[in-house]
Every structure is written in C-alpha cells, then in structure tokens.
Write a protein that holds these residues in place. Structure first.
Motif, mmCIF file in Angstrom:
data_model
loop_
_atom_site.group_PDB
_atom_site.id
_atom_site.type_symbol
_atom_site.label_atom_id
_atom_site.label_comp_id
_atom_site.label_asym_id
_atom_site.label_seq_id
_atom_site.Cartn_x
_atom_site.Cartn_y
_atom_site.Cartn_z
ATOM 1 N N GLU A 17 0.814 -1.214 0.000
ATOM 2 C CA GLU A 17 0.000 0.000 0.000
ATOM 3 C C GLU A 17 0.846 1.261 0.000
ATOM 4 N N ASP A 18 2.021 1.196 0.627
ATOM 5 C CA ASP A 18 2.879 2.380 0.692
ATOM 6 C C ASP A 18 3.837 2.473 -0.488
ATOM 7 N N GLY A 19 3.611 1.659 -1.506
ATOM 8 C CA GLY A 19 4.474 1.645 -2.676
ATOM 9 C C GLY A 19 5.546 0.585 -2.559
ATOM 10 N N GLY A 20 6.072 0.157 -3.686
ATOM 11 C CA GLY A 20 7.097 -0.880 -3.680
ATOM 12 C C GLY A 20 6.512 -2.276 -3.710
ATOM 13 N N LEU A 21 7.394 -3.247 -3.893
ATOM 14 C CA LEU A 21 6.986 -4.627 -4.105
ATOM 15 C C LEU A 21 7.809 -5.582 -3.248
ATOM 16 N N LEU A 22 7.172 -6.652 -2.821
ATOM 17 C CA LEU A 22 7.873 -7.820 -2.305
ATOM 18 C C LEU A 22 7.692 -8.901 -3.362
ATOM 19 N N VAL A 23 8.801 -9.422 -3.860
ATOM 20 C CA VAL A 23 8.777 -10.294 -5.040
ATOM 21 C C VAL A 23 9.359 -11.656 -4.694
ATOM 22 N N PHE A 24 8.633 -12.716 -5.078
ATOM 23 C CA PHE A 24 9.173 -14.069 -4.949
ATOM 24 C C PHE A 24 9.489 -14.597 -6.338
ATOM 25 N N ALA A 25 10.774 -14.881 -6.578
ATOM 26 C CA ALA A 25 11.227 -15.456 -7.844
ATOM 27 C C ALA A 25 11.767 -16.849 -7.573
ATOM 28 N N ASP A 26 11.591 -17.730 -8.529
ATOM 29 C CA ASP A 26 12.057 -19.105 -8.339
ATOM 30 C C ASP A 26 12.369 -19.710 -9.702
ATOM 31 N N ILE A 27 13.641 -19.909 -9.966
ATOM 32 C CA ILE A 27 14.093 -20.370 -11.271
ATOM 33 C C ILE A 27 13.599 -21.788 -11.566
ATOM 34 N N ARG A 28 13.742 -22.679 -10.589
ATOM 35 C CA ARG A 28 13.386 -24.088 -10.831
ATOM 36 C C ARG A 28 11.984 -24.463 -10.343
ATOM 37 N N ARG A 29 11.347 -23.555 -9.627
ATOM 38 C CA ARG A 29 9.969 -23.730 -9.152
ATOM 39 C C ARG A 29 9.800 -24.881 -8.166
ATOM 40 N N PHE A 30 10.823 -25.146 -7.337
ATOM 41 C CA PHE A 30 10.686 -26.135 -6.271
ATOM 42 C C PHE A 30 10.343 -25.474 -4.931
ATOM 43 N N GLY A 31 10.305 -24.138 -4.920
ATOM 44 C CA GLY A 31 9.945 -23.430 -3.700
ATOM 45 C C GLY A 31 8.451 -23.512 -3.457
ATOM 46 N N GLU A 32 8.030 -22.932 -2.335
ATOM 47 C CA GLU A 32 6.597 -22.973 -2.046
ATOM 48 C C GLU A 32 6.155 -21.781 -1.220
ATOM 49 N N LEU A 33 4.889 -21.432 -1.413
ATOM 50 C CA LEU A 33 4.184 -20.462 -0.587
ATOM 51 C C LEU A 33 2.909 -21.154 -0.116
ATOM 52 N N ARG A 34 2.721 -21.164 1.199
ATOM 53 C CA ARG A 34 1.567 -21.862 1.777
ATOM 54 C C ARG A 34 0.879 -20.906 2.754
ATOM 55 N N LEU A 35 -0.325 -20.493 2.439
ATOM 56 C CA LEU A 35 -1.075 -19.562 3.278
ATOM 57 C C LEU A 35 -2.031 -20.348 4.171
#
Length: 290
Positions: free
Chosen positions: A119-137
């Motif tokens: 909301e205050d500007g800027g980004l948090l970015v998740f990059a993953d070259i091989r796509r073995f990472g994970e995000l779990r909410l």
C-alpha cells in the motif's frame, strides 16, 4: 538448496523491508496459473491463485521469522491472524524493490512468480528459477502438521537431547550418520553443505553407521554442527548456485568451507572422494575421516 544460515540471512534482511506494511494487491505468474489449471502445485500450495490473491489483499505483515529452513510471514487482516509459510526450494529468492526492473539478475527477473504490491508503494517479489519453492497460506502452524514435526531449533537448549534421543532410535541407528543429521526431524536446518563441513571437522566418515558412533562423540558432533551453523549465519550464508538475500547480495561462507565441493583435502592434501548418501553427493577425505 538453502539451509538454515541462508534462510536466516533472508529473514534478517526481509524483516525490515516487510514488517508493518500492508498488501494492496497480488500478481501471480502465468506459469503458476497454468500449473493450477493442470492440477499441479507449482509454488502455491493447496490454494488457487484467485483465493490466494483475495486472501492476501489487505494483509498486514506483523513479523517475519525463521523456523528451520522455512520463512514465516506473520499476518493479520481485520483482526484475524494468518501465516504465510515460504520455502525457497533449490532456487527461490525474495526481493524488496520499487519496481520489477530493480531485480538486477536476469535469471531471477525472468522467473518472478508472485508479486506483493504494498500500500505504501514498492513490491515484495518471490522469484524461483526451478519452481521447487513454495508459498503456503494457512491460519496457524498447526494447520500444516509437517511443520510441527520439525526438530527444535539447533540453538535451543533442548535440541541436543532431541538429537541424541532420535539418533539412538530404531529409525536412525542403522542409517549413515550423514543421512541422520540431514533429516529435519533430527536436526533443524542442517543440509548437505553444513553436514559435510561438520563431519570433516569431526573426522567422521559420512557413511559411518549412526550406531557405530558413541553417544559422547555424537554429542561433540552436534555441537560442531551448531558451531558451523552459527559461523555461517554470521557470514551471511553460502552463496552456492542460486542463493541470494533480498538485495541480490551473496553470502561469504562459501569462502570458508573446508570440504564441501573440494577436490583436495585441506588438512592432508589427499584427493577427496564422492559418494551418494541419502540422495545427496557427499564429499569426504578418505584419510582424515573414518
């Protein structure tokens, strides 16, 4: 794959860039969307891109912590807590930037998969070259039981006793010691790099059966692991392959490694040997490690 020191480095730099900020919107890559349409689970686990986006909008980041090799984003929205659990996999990385063009390495910029617009500007970015990472909410840690099965943090008081107890159990006593100490149920956060270093420091052959190492020696090994992990944390981790902290900066521990990836033993000068243990390549000195 990033181990405890590398993840700790990310958390230490990500925290100041994220804590107190609120997510305005979310962008998800076409790669993830296509994966989900094919009933695959690339990066986003057990949630659709639409639900993830909807739930993350308006989330305030209260804290960023580490548990073993996982990053925990402690969140809150309308008084309801939530937890975003991130694993870097083999090549995942977080960046705090004003614009995607500020992700300086092309190999990461071409593999951006989740963008949190703040909301205050800027980004948090998740990059993953091989796509073995994970995000779990999830709502809380207990909502994903495997998280509760991890060993205590190696720096915690109870961690050594936990290690000694499990290493003597039926499940682990006949396994190679290298495989035992790389198991996250036995020791949290110790992977191939730091297991290799600890075993070399202790003069223990990686294929030696756990039960053939005395309890006193196992205790000394555990302390060596903790010592090496602490050294690596202070050095910013080992930047081997695709590990970066949120500023795209490399760590320095790779310059201090004695055995991992080496062709000659630094102690005796003998050629090192390689052996697959627990699915990972183990490098060791045949003369110095028994």
């Amino acid at each position: 794959m990033p181990e405890l020191p590398e993840v700790e480095g990310v958390v230490r730099s990500l925290g100041p860039a994220a804590i107190g900020r609120t997510v305005r919107d979310v962008a998800i890559s076409d790669t993830i969307i296509k994966s989900k349409s094919e009933a695959k689970e690339a990066i986003l686990k057990n949630i659709s891109p639409e639900e993830f986006t909807d739930r993350m909008r308006g989330m305030r980041i209260l804290n960023v912590t580490r548990r073993s090799k996982y990053i925990y984003f402690h969140l809150e929205k309308e008084g309801v807590p939530a937890l975003l659990v991130s694993h870097l996999g083999m090549s995942g990385a977080w960046f705090a930037v004003a614009d995607l063009e500020d992700v300086t390495e092309d190999k990461f910029r071409r593999h951006v998969h989740v963008v949190l617009e703040m909301e205050d500007g800027g980004l948090l970015v998740f990059a993953d070259i091989r796509r073995f990472g994970e995000l779990r909410l999830i709502g809380r840690e207990a909502d994903h039981p495997p998280l509760l099965a991890m060993a205590p943090e190696p720096f915690d008081e109870e961690a050594e006793g936990h290690f000694l107890e499990l290493s003597a159990s039926r499940k682990y006593r006949d396994k190679p010691i290298k495989e035992t100490i790389m198991d996250g149920h036995v020791i949290s956060g110790c992977g191939n790099i730091y297991a290799t270093e600890a075993l070399f420091r202790m003069g223990i052959h990686p294929a030696r059966r756990t039960s053939r190492i005395s309890m006193e020696r196992r205790s000394e090994l555990f302390r060596a692991i903790v010592e090496i992990l602490a050294e690596a944390v202070e050095a910013g981790g080992s930047s081997i392959s695709d590990y970066r902290n949120i500023n795209g900066e490399a760590g320095a521990m790779q310059d201090r490694l004695q055995m991992y990836g080496k062709k000659k033993c630094p102690a005796c000068g003998s050629p090192t040997k390689r052996r697959t243990i627990g699915g990972r390549t183990s490098v060791y000195c045949p003369k110095c490690q028994h």
